[in-house]
Write an enzyme that holds these catalytic residues in place. Structure first.
Site, PDB file in Angstrom:
ATOM      1  CG  HIS A   1      -1.839  -1.193   1.268  1.00  0.00           C
ATOM      2  ND1 HIS A   1      -2.559  -1.521   2.392  1.00  0.00           N
ATOM      3  CD2 HIS A   1      -2.118  -2.164   0.349  1.00  0.00           C
ATOM      4  CE1 HIS A   1      -3.235  -2.640   2.155  1.00  0.00           C
ATOM      5  NE2 HIS A   1      -2.975  -3.053   0.932  1.00  0.00           N
TER       6      HIS A   1
ATOM      7  CG  HIS B   1      -7.506  -2.990  -1.458  1.00  0.00           C
ATOM      8  ND1 HIS B   1      -6.901  -1.943  -0.805  1.00  0.00           N
ATOM      9  CD2 HIS B   1      -6.748  -4.080  -1.202  1.00  0.00           C
ATOM     10  CE1 HIS B   1      -5.833  -2.385  -0.163  1.00  0.00           C
ATOM     11  NE2 HIS B   1      -5.709  -3.675  -0.384  1.00  0.00           N
TER      12      HIS B   1
ATOM     13  CG  ASP C   1      -3.496  -5.228  -2.688  1.00  0.00           C
ATOM     14  OD1 ASP C   1      -2.966  -4.427  -1.898  1.00  0.00           O
ATOM     15  OD2 ASP C   1      -4.353  -6.072  -2.334  1.00  0.00           O
TER      16      ASP C   1
ATOM     17  CG  HIS D   1       0.129  -9.756  -2.487  1.00  0.00           C
ATOM     18  ND1 HIS D   1       0.058  -8.457  -2.954  1.00  0.00           N
ATOM     19  CD2 HIS D   1      -0.702  -9.816  -1.420  1.00  0.00           C
ATOM     20  CE1 HIS D   1      -0.785  -7.769  -2.194  1.00  0.00           C
ATOM     21  NE2 HIS D   1      -1.260  -8.567  -1.259  1.00  0.00           N
TER      22      HIS D   1
HETATM   23 ZN   LIG Z   1      -3.918  -4.650  -0.060  1.00  0.00          ZN
END
Ligand SMILES: [Zn+2]
Length: 323
Positions: free
Chosen positions: A88, A245, A249, A272
């Site tokens: 973030h 969001h 990310d 991720h």
């Molecule tokens: Zn996040």
């Protein structure tokens, strides 16, 4: 700046002054103090763990230092030390055009703040950025680079602006399936992405806590979804805050390439780990992209050029716009 140009500056930027933050680590649950300092041109973003022995706490924010991607992105160094939940802050720095910064932290995790990039962005905008005497570089995608994991995939495709498109599909009535495509120019990051918070599901909390995760999680730093309702009394900040969001990310993860990426990132159910694999593949696929300065890029765009397949300096020489 001309509307719609991907970069407001042809030169690198840093912060005008240091910025201090205090908050809780989402996973470690500890109070963390963080100071983001200006840094010299061409250094990129570095983390420095101040709680470790001198000389052991420096961690470069680069794709090859990713050591964990389970719930967040963690970076590590050769001494076995790591810094967790960097994405973030990294998104905020990239979204605000900060190329160089040294981030000092006194714990193992970047503070989660309100679960979005907004608190980082607000302070960066208040303190201001400083243009530096060094050209800004970018990675310009020339051929697609793709990674897959089951039904999930992420692709970097040729394009002349930094664009992120994300599709998510959750088996949940509130989140469900959402798609968003954002061209990250002008105020787009600040207006469309920065305020979107991380989110979690009530029925997963116990299992995550048993594993020592989300010790600092609360309604102050995440959207909590319980079946078909949102637990946070204040509701959502955007109607489709969940996919926004995810875009945040993804920008944070992609910024571990160290320079902005000119191209279209398109992903279905990204995470991720997928993003980390995508950057690994990108850097293995050296013929799929060019390094270019923003100055060179603007010169090519001014001539209505399409993304070239040969080296950019070759093309520039042919067009006689370069020495
Ligand atoms: Zn996040």
């Amino acid at each position: 700046m001309t509307h719609g140009q991907p970069f407001e500056s042809v030169n690198q930027k840093t912060l005008r002054h240091p910025i201090a933050y205090v908050g809780i680590g989402l996973h470690c649950g500890r109070k963390v103090s963080m100071v983001v300092h200006p840094a010299e041109p061409n250094t990129g973003i570095y983390f420095l763990r101040k709680d470790l022995s001198a000389g052991e706490g420096l961690i470069a924010a680069r794709w090859y230092n990713v050591v964990d991607t389970e719930m967040s992105t963690a970076l590590g160094n050769e001494y076995g030390h790591s810094i967790d939940t960097v994405e973030h802050l990294m998104a905020a720095l990239r979204g605000c055009g900060v190329d160089n910064a040294l981030v000092e932290v006194d714990g193992p995790e970047v503070p989660i703040m309100d679960g979005s990039s907004e608190p980082f962005v607000a302070m960066i905008e208040r303190i201001g950025t400083q243009t530096q005497d060094a050209p800004r570089n970018a990675i310009w995608i020339q051929r697609p680079v793709e990674v897959r994991d089951g039904d999930k995939y992420a692709i970097l495709m040729p394009g002349n602006t930094p664009r992120i498109t994300v599709e998510i599909d959750f088996d949940n009535a509130v989140v469900g399936s959402q798609t968003l495509s954002v061209e990250l120019v002008d105020e787009a990051f600040r207006r469309q992405v920065a305020r979107a918070r991380t989110f979690g599901f009530m029925n997963q909390i116990e299992a995550l806590k048993k594993r020592g995760l989300i010790k600092g999680g609360s309604l102050r730093n995440a959207i909590l979804v319980d079946g078909d309702r949102i637990v946070n009394e204040s509701g959502l900040r955007y109607r489709d805050e969940f996919v926004r969001h995810k875009v945040l990310d993804c920008l944070g993860d992609l910024s571990l390439a160290a320079v902005p990426i000119l191209g279209h990132y398109y992903a279905y159910k990204p995470g991720h780990e997928l993003n980390s694999q995508l950057l690994q593949k990108l850097f293995e696929s050296r013929d799929a992209w060019s390094y270019i300065t923003v100055n060179e890029f603007n010169a090519l765009m001014g001539q209505g050029m399409k993304p070239p397949r040969q080296s950019v300096s070759e093309v520039l020489r042919k067009q006689a716009v370069c020495c």
